[in-house]
Design an enzyme around this catalytic site. Structure first.
Site, mmCIF file in Angstrom:
data_model
loop_
_atom_site.group_PDB
_atom_site.id
_atom_site.type_symbol
_atom_site.label_atom_id
_atom_site.label_comp_id
_atom_site.label_asym_id
_atom_site.label_seq_id
_atom_site.Cartn_x
_atom_site.Cartn_y
_atom_site.Cartn_z
ATOM 1 C CG HIS A 201 32.688 31.266 -10.785
ATOM 2 N ND1 HIS A 201 33.656 30.323 -10.865
ATOM 3 C CD2 HIS A 201 31.540 30.663 -11.152
ATOM 4 C CE1 HIS A 201 33.127 29.186 -11.274
ATOM 5 N NE2 HIS A 201 31.836 29.351 -11.452
HETATM 6 C C1 UD1 Z 1 27.464 29.699 -14.513
HETATM 7 C C2 UD1 Z 1 27.114 28.303 -14.029
HETATM 8 C C3 UD1 Z 1 28.248 27.758 -13.181
HETATM 9 C C4 UD1 Z 1 29.565 27.832 -13.907
HETATM 10 C C5 UD1 Z 1 29.805 29.276 -14.336
HETATM 11 C C6 UD1 Z 1 31.102 29.421 -15.084
HETATM 12 C C7 UD1 Z 1 24.705 27.944 -13.624
HETATM 13 C C8 UD1 Z 1 23.699 27.705 -12.582
HETATM 14 N N1 UD1 Z 1 25.921 28.304 -13.198
HETATM 15 O O1 UD1 Z 1 27.519 30.531 -13.374
HETATM 16 O O2 UD1 Z 1 27.983 26.405 -12.880
HETATM 17 O O3 UD1 Z 1 30.607 27.391 -13.072
HETATM 18 O O4 UD1 Z 1 28.709 29.659 -15.172
HETATM 19 O O5 UD1 Z 1 31.340 30.683 -15.520
HETATM 20 O O6 UD1 Z 1 24.418 27.776 -14.784
HETATM 21 N N2 UD1 Z 1 27.679 37.635 -16.875
HETATM 22 C C9 UD1 Z 1 28.333 38.539 -17.681
HETATM 23 N N3 UD1 Z 1 28.783 38.105 -18.893
HETATM 24 C C10 UD1 Z 1 28.621 36.828 -19.322
HETATM 25 C C11 UD1 Z 1 27.966 35.921 -18.480
HETATM 26 C C12 UD1 Z 1 27.512 36.345 -17.268
HETATM 27 O O7 UD1 Z 1 28.496 39.704 -17.324
HETATM 28 O O8 UD1 Z 1 29.038 36.500 -20.433
HETATM 29 C C13 UD1 Z 1 27.149 38.053 -15.573
HETATM 30 C C14 UD1 Z 1 25.636 37.846 -15.510
HETATM 31 O O9 UD1 Z 1 24.952 38.944 -15.960
HETATM 32 C C15 UD1 Z 1 25.429 37.559 -14.042
HETATM 33 C C16 UD1 Z 1 26.717 36.886 -13.618
HETATM 34 O O10 UD1 Z 1 27.704 37.217 -14.585
HETATM 35 O O11 UD1 Z 1 25.290 38.744 -13.314
HETATM 36 C C17 UD1 Z 1 26.528 35.422 -13.472
HETATM 37 O O12 UD1 Z 1 26.238 34.759 -14.698
HETATM 38 P P1 UD1 Z 1 25.319 33.411 -14.760
HETATM 39 O O13 UD1 Z 1 25.322 32.855 -16.119
HETATM 40 O O14 UD1 Z 1 24.037 33.682 -14.085
HETATM 41 O O15 UD1 Z 1 26.015 32.375 -13.836
HETATM 42 P P2 UD1 Z 1 27.530 32.107 -13.510
HETATM 43 O O16 UD1 Z 1 27.806 32.649 -12.154
HETATM 44 O O17 UD1 Z 1 28.419 32.527 -14.622
#
Ligand code: UD1
Length: 350
Positions: A201
């Site tokens: 991811h």
């Molecule tokens: C975050 C952490 C990363 C960790 C990862 C584990 C930061 C900088 N990064 O990254 O260190 O390894 O979590 O999962 O904090 N989304 C959903 N549903 C959710 C959460 C997110 O659809 O419940 C989508 C968001 O809308 C976004 C993407 O997933 O488009 C990324 O989510 P985001 O929280 O920005 O960062 P992660 O890549 O999950």
């Protein structure tokens, strides 16, 4: 003493579970749990609270997704209100996600003590948002709780006062030990045998079309079934880049709950990942782990554990040929008592 514990994203929840359990034992400590809402899907958040018996948060800030600046800023604005209302003596943050730095920064500027669990880790790759979060959070923390020797070495090298550094072990391993007996029937249910468990991811791997194509080409050649619980970010990108069709040869799963996930790791032939925490869990479990990243902030998983960094197809295929040949042991203080040590330090010092 009043302590605010902060959790926001999936990798935080397994870290706060043993801490919340331990804090409950101290009548002298009042604990207030804040969920920032950085992760909000049931499968990325609620299921962990249920399975790991974490009490419902006192407040959920509901910040959701957004750019790094938006997400961090929203957390800060909302968390400041909580600190004004609750007046904690200490704010405890874990790991390296945006919620970690956002809440640490708010607390420190309000004159509240900051405790950072999993401090001192460094990948030395400033292209990773987590590395920026780690460095900044450590810099403003009053209590730095360390999981492995490299954390002490890094902080000393950066000029930290040794009196702030506490080598306590690994709360994520506490949680693993606490839950290992709760094996689920997921492997049987899915009819899995001889499989490679994948998690992928990181933006550096999944946000780039060429890189993602290269990764799929590698998966086609690993020589066993790919089982892949998929992060929402990865799924979105695979769809956007037109790779969805290629997934039919793999076992694609939704993000898994903690117990199913650990069961899947423990029964796999090996793990192929770009995660941080999974490098540690596989080391404890003795499962070979190939980490598709340029560097790791958890070097003990390589020197003592089962982890190996791999960068391309050639290295991955060669590592698969030699699976299981690496000698490994469990790192010092990964013994299930880290949370106890942390709360003892706080109780004595705050
Ligand atoms: C975050 C952490 C990363 C960790 C990862 C584990 C930061 C900088 N990064 O990254 O260190 O390894 O979590 O999962 O904090 N989304 C959903 N549903 C959710 C959460 C997110 O659809 O419940 C989508 C968001 O809308 C976004 C993407 O997933 O488009 C990324 O989510 P985001 O929280 O920005 O960062 P992660 O890549 O999950």
């Amino acid at each position: 003493m009043k302590i605010i514990v902060v959790a926001g994203a999936r990798p935080n929840f397994m870290k706060i579970a043993p801490l919340m359990k331990e804090l409950k034992k101290y009548p002298s400590i009042e604990t207030y749990l804040v969920h920032t809402g950085q992760h909000y899907d049931k499968k990325m958040s609620d299921s962990f609270f249920e399975e790991l018996d974490i009490p419902a948060p006192n407040i959920n800030l509901g910040v959701g997704g957004g750019s790094h600046a938006e997400q961090t800023a929203k957390i800060m604005i909302e968390f400041e209100k909580v600190c004004i209302a609750e007046k904690p003596d200490v704010v405890l943050v874990v790991g390296d996600v945006n919620s970690t730095i956002a809440c640490a920064l708010v607390a420190k500027k309000m004159g509240i003590k900051v405790a950072h669990v999993e401090a001192g880790l460094r990948s030395f790759d400033m292209g990773m948002p987590e590395e920026i979060n780690r460095i900044l959070t450590d810099r403003i923390s009053d209590y730095l709780f360390i999981t492995e020797q490299s954390g002490i070495d890094n902080l000393k090298h950066e000029g930290f006062d040794p009196k702030k550094i506490f080598f306590v072990g690994n709360v994520m391993i506490d949680n693993l030990i606490n839950n290992l007996h709760k094996k689920t029937d997921i492997v049987k249910k899915l009819g899995l045998k001889d499989y490679c468990l994948v998690t992928m991811h990181r933006p550096s791997n999944v946000d780039n079309k060429e890189k993602l194509k290269e990764i799929l080409d590698i998966f086609d050649n690993v020589g066993c079934k790919i089982v892949w619980p998929m992060h929402p970010r990865t799924l979105k990108n695979l769809e956007n880049f037109g790779f969805k069709k290629r997934l039919s040869k793999y076992v694609i799963l939704e993000p898994q709950g903690y117990l199913d996930f650990i069961t899947l790791v423990n029964s796999s032939k090996f793990v192929l990942t770009d995660s941080g925490g999974i490098q540690e869990e596989t080391t404890y479990l003795g499962v070979p782990c190939l980490t598709m990243r340029e560097s790791t902030e958890r070097p003990i998983t390589i020197t003592l554990g089962t982890n190996q960094l791999v960068h391309n197809k050639k290295e991955i295929l060669s590592a698969i040929k030699h699976l299981g040949s690496k000698k490994h042991s469990i790192p010092p203080l990964w013994d299930g008592h880290a949370a106890k040590r942390i709360v003892e330090v706080l109780e004595k010092n705050v």
